[in-house]
Design a protein around this motif. Structure first.
Motif, PDB file in Angstrom:
ATOM      1  N   MET A   1       0.843  -1.204   0.000  1.00 57.08           N
ATOM      2  CA  MET A   1       0.000   0.000   0.000  1.00 57.08           C
ATOM      3  C   MET A   1       0.872   1.245   0.000  1.00 57.08           C
ATOM      4  N   ALA A   2       0.384   2.268  -0.646  1.00 58.42           N
ATOM      5  CA  ALA A   2       1.157   3.512  -0.717  1.00 58.42           C
ATOM      6  C   ALA A   2       1.292   4.100   0.672  1.00 58.42           C
ATOM      7  N   ASP A  24       0.917  10.431  -4.486  1.00 61.93           N
ATOM      8  CA  ASP A  24       0.102  10.176  -5.671  1.00 61.93           C
ATOM      9  C   ASP A  24      -1.303  10.735  -5.459  1.00 61.93           C
ATOM     10  N   ALA A  25      -2.240  10.372  -6.336  1.00 64.15           N
ATOM     11  CA  ALA A  25      -3.603  10.927  -6.234  1.00 64.15           C
ATOM     12  C   ALA A  25      -4.283  10.510  -4.928  1.00 64.15           C
ATOM     13  N   HIS A  26      -3.869   9.368  -4.385  1.00 63.24           N
ATOM     14  CA  HIS A  26      -4.461   8.894  -3.132  1.00 63.24           C
ATOM     15  C   HIS A  26      -3.928   9.649  -1.926  1.00 63.24           C
ATOM     16  N   TYR A  55       8.618   8.852  -4.622  1.00 62.16           N
ATOM     17  CA  TYR A  55       7.827   8.826  -5.859  1.00 62.16           C
ATOM     18  C   TYR A  55       6.861  10.000  -5.875  1.00 62.16           C
TER      19      TYR A  55
ATOM     20  N   LEU B  19      -8.680   4.846  -5.329  1.00 64.15           N
ATOM     21  CA  LEU B  19      -7.358   5.473  -5.410  1.00 64.15           C
ATOM     22  C   LEU B  19      -6.284   4.729  -4.616  1.00 64.15           C
ATOM     23  N   GLU B  20      -6.703   4.032  -3.555  1.00 60.35           N
ATOM     24  CA  GLU B  20      -5.687   3.308  -2.775  1.00 60.35           C
ATOM     25  C   GLU B  20      -5.093   2.152  -3.587  1.00 60.35           C
ATOM     26  N   ASN B  21      -5.788   1.747  -4.667  1.00 59.22           N
ATOM     27  CA  ASN B  21      -5.257   0.678  -5.516  1.00 59.22           C
ATOM     28  C   ASN B  21      -4.173   1.157  -6.489  1.00 59.22           C
ATOM     29  N   LEU B  22      -3.905   2.468  -6.527  1.00 59.68           N
ATOM     30  CA  LEU B  22      -2.808   2.962  -7.388  1.00 59.68           C
ATOM     31  C   LEU B  22      -1.494   2.277  -6.998  1.00 59.68           C
ATOM     32  N   ALA B  23      -1.295   2.084  -5.699  1.00 59.66           N
ATOM     33  CA  ALA B  23      -0.056   1.429  -5.239  1.00 59.66           C
ATOM     34  C   ALA B  23      -0.018  -0.027  -5.698  1.00 59.66           C
ATOM     35  N   VAL B  24      -1.169  -0.686  -5.708  1.00 56.86           N
ATOM     36  CA  VAL B  24      -1.248  -2.087  -6.162  1.00 56.86           C
ATOM     37  C   VAL B  24      -0.886  -2.153  -7.648  1.00 56.86           C
ATOM     38  N   ARG B  26       0.915   0.043  -9.365  1.00 53.58           N
ATOM     39  CA  ARG B  26       2.347   0.354  -9.538  1.00 53.58           C
ATOM     40  C   ARG B  26       3.207  -0.873  -9.227  1.00 53.58           C
ATOM     41  N   ILE B  47       5.789   2.927 -15.074  1.00 53.02           N
ATOM     42  CA  ILE B  47       4.982   2.960 -13.836  1.00 53.02           C
ATOM     43  C   ILE B  47       4.242   4.296 -13.715  1.00 53.02           C
ATOM     44  N   ASP B  51       0.257   4.920 -13.742  1.00 45.42           N
ATOM     45  CA  ASP B  51      -0.343   5.586 -12.573  1.00 45.42           C
ATOM     46  C   ASP B  51      -1.232   6.741 -13.039  1.00 45.42           C
ATOM     47  N   GLU B  52      -0.708   7.560 -13.976  1.00 48.72           N
ATOM     48  CA  GLU B  52      -1.487   8.695 -14.499  1.00 48.72           C
ATOM     49  C   GLU B  52      -2.755   8.198 -15.200  1.00 48.72           C
ATOM     50  N   SER B  55      -5.250   6.780 -12.496  1.00 52.69           N
ATOM     51  CA  SER B  55      -5.948   7.791 -11.675  1.00 52.69           C
ATOM     52  C   SER B  55      -6.934   8.588 -12.526  1.00 52.69           C
ATOM     53  N   ARG B  59     -10.808   8.819 -11.476  1.00 54.52           N
ATOM     54  CA  ARG B  59     -11.398  10.139 -11.254  1.00 54.52           C
ATOM     55  C   ARG B  59     -12.465  10.484 -12.289  1.00 54.52           C
TER      56      ARG B  59
END
Lengths: 115, 145
Positions: A1-2, A24-26, A55, B19-24, B26, B47, B51-52, B55, B59
């Protein structure tokens, strides 16, 4: 997780934000909250220390874009310091070094406010 | 003994539009791309582009509704890394997205609008197609030799 963290410390009349982890966006709202709180307290001179930032995506860059003008309108600024090469390269890709003061060290960023 | 990788390797991930899945996403791209032998500097660019893209889907295509599903596929073939993102949200026109003017963005205190521009800088090709009411497909291509 970020994982992201933004902590504010005070140095003389400046506020220094240490950012850590993944921006990041989160996670960007956490940094936005800190900058909103500083503006509410009329603190307009800010140094952001990127030493532990791993990052950044455009959502993170957007936070600086949204707040820097408010600081400058009040005789302040957001100065950026100690970026890792990978993070700096993203700022550079979008032309930020022409619009923002970016320094290798926190000390240089602080001294720029004193000039 | 070194094993010669196959000509094409495809990995797939499905995640909810949160949004918390952005890390997943990446981590998935990082693991898959590094496993395919792509160098880290290029992987870091892929990556960020993904990510861009992700998101933007969360969004704008899914309007921050976390129940939407995003499918991310990554394949390496003929010295190219191709990442495909598929969603069932609202489509948009890639052609209508203008290049950002950073100075005026700053004056307007604008915080968004950089994602697609970044994707185009980071990747060699960005292709978008949308079948109204069915799915949207974004294909990001990066040369890796």
């Amino acid at each position: 997780m970020a994982d992201f963290n933004a902590k504010v410390r005070v140095f003389e009349d400046l506020n220094i934000i240490d950012v850590k982890g993944y921006l990041d966006a989160h996670t960007a709202p956490e940094l936005e909250n800190e900058l909103t709180n500083l503006i509410k307290s009329n603190k307009y001179k800010v140094v952001v220390n990127f030493k532990e930032l791993e990052y950044i995506s455009s959502a993170g860059l957007g936070v600086f874009m949204a707040y820097i003008e408010s600081m400058r309108e009040n005789n302040g600024d957001i100065k950026l310091a100690e970026m890792k090469p990978g993070v700096y390269s993203i700022f550079d890709l979008l032309g930020f070094p022409l619009l923002y003061d970016i320094f290798p060290s926190e000390e240089e960023a602080i001294n720029k406010f004193k000039q | 003994m070194k094993v010669k990788p196959p000509d094409e390797r495809t990995f797939e991930l499905k995640v909810k539009s949160s949004l918390e899945n952005l890390a997943v996403i990446r981590d998935f791209i990082s693991d898959s791309a590094l496993d395919s032998g792509i160098n880290k500097e290029v992987v870091d660019r892929i990556i960020l582009a993904v990510d861009e893209a992700s998101s933007n889907i969360m969004r704008h295509a899914y309007k921050d509704r976390p129940e939407g599903v995003i499918t991310v596929q990554i394949s390496v073939k003929n010295n190219e890394c191709v990442v495909t993102l598929i969603d069932n949200g609202i489509g948009f026109s890639l052609e209508k997205v203008r290049e950002p003017n950073m100075l005026s963005y700053l004056k307007e205190k604008k915080r968004g609008g950089l994602g697609i521009h970044l994707m185009k800088i980071l990747m060699d090709n960005v292709d978008y197609s949308s079948i109204d009411g069915e799915y949207n497909k974004l294909v990001l291509t990066k040369k890796i030799n």
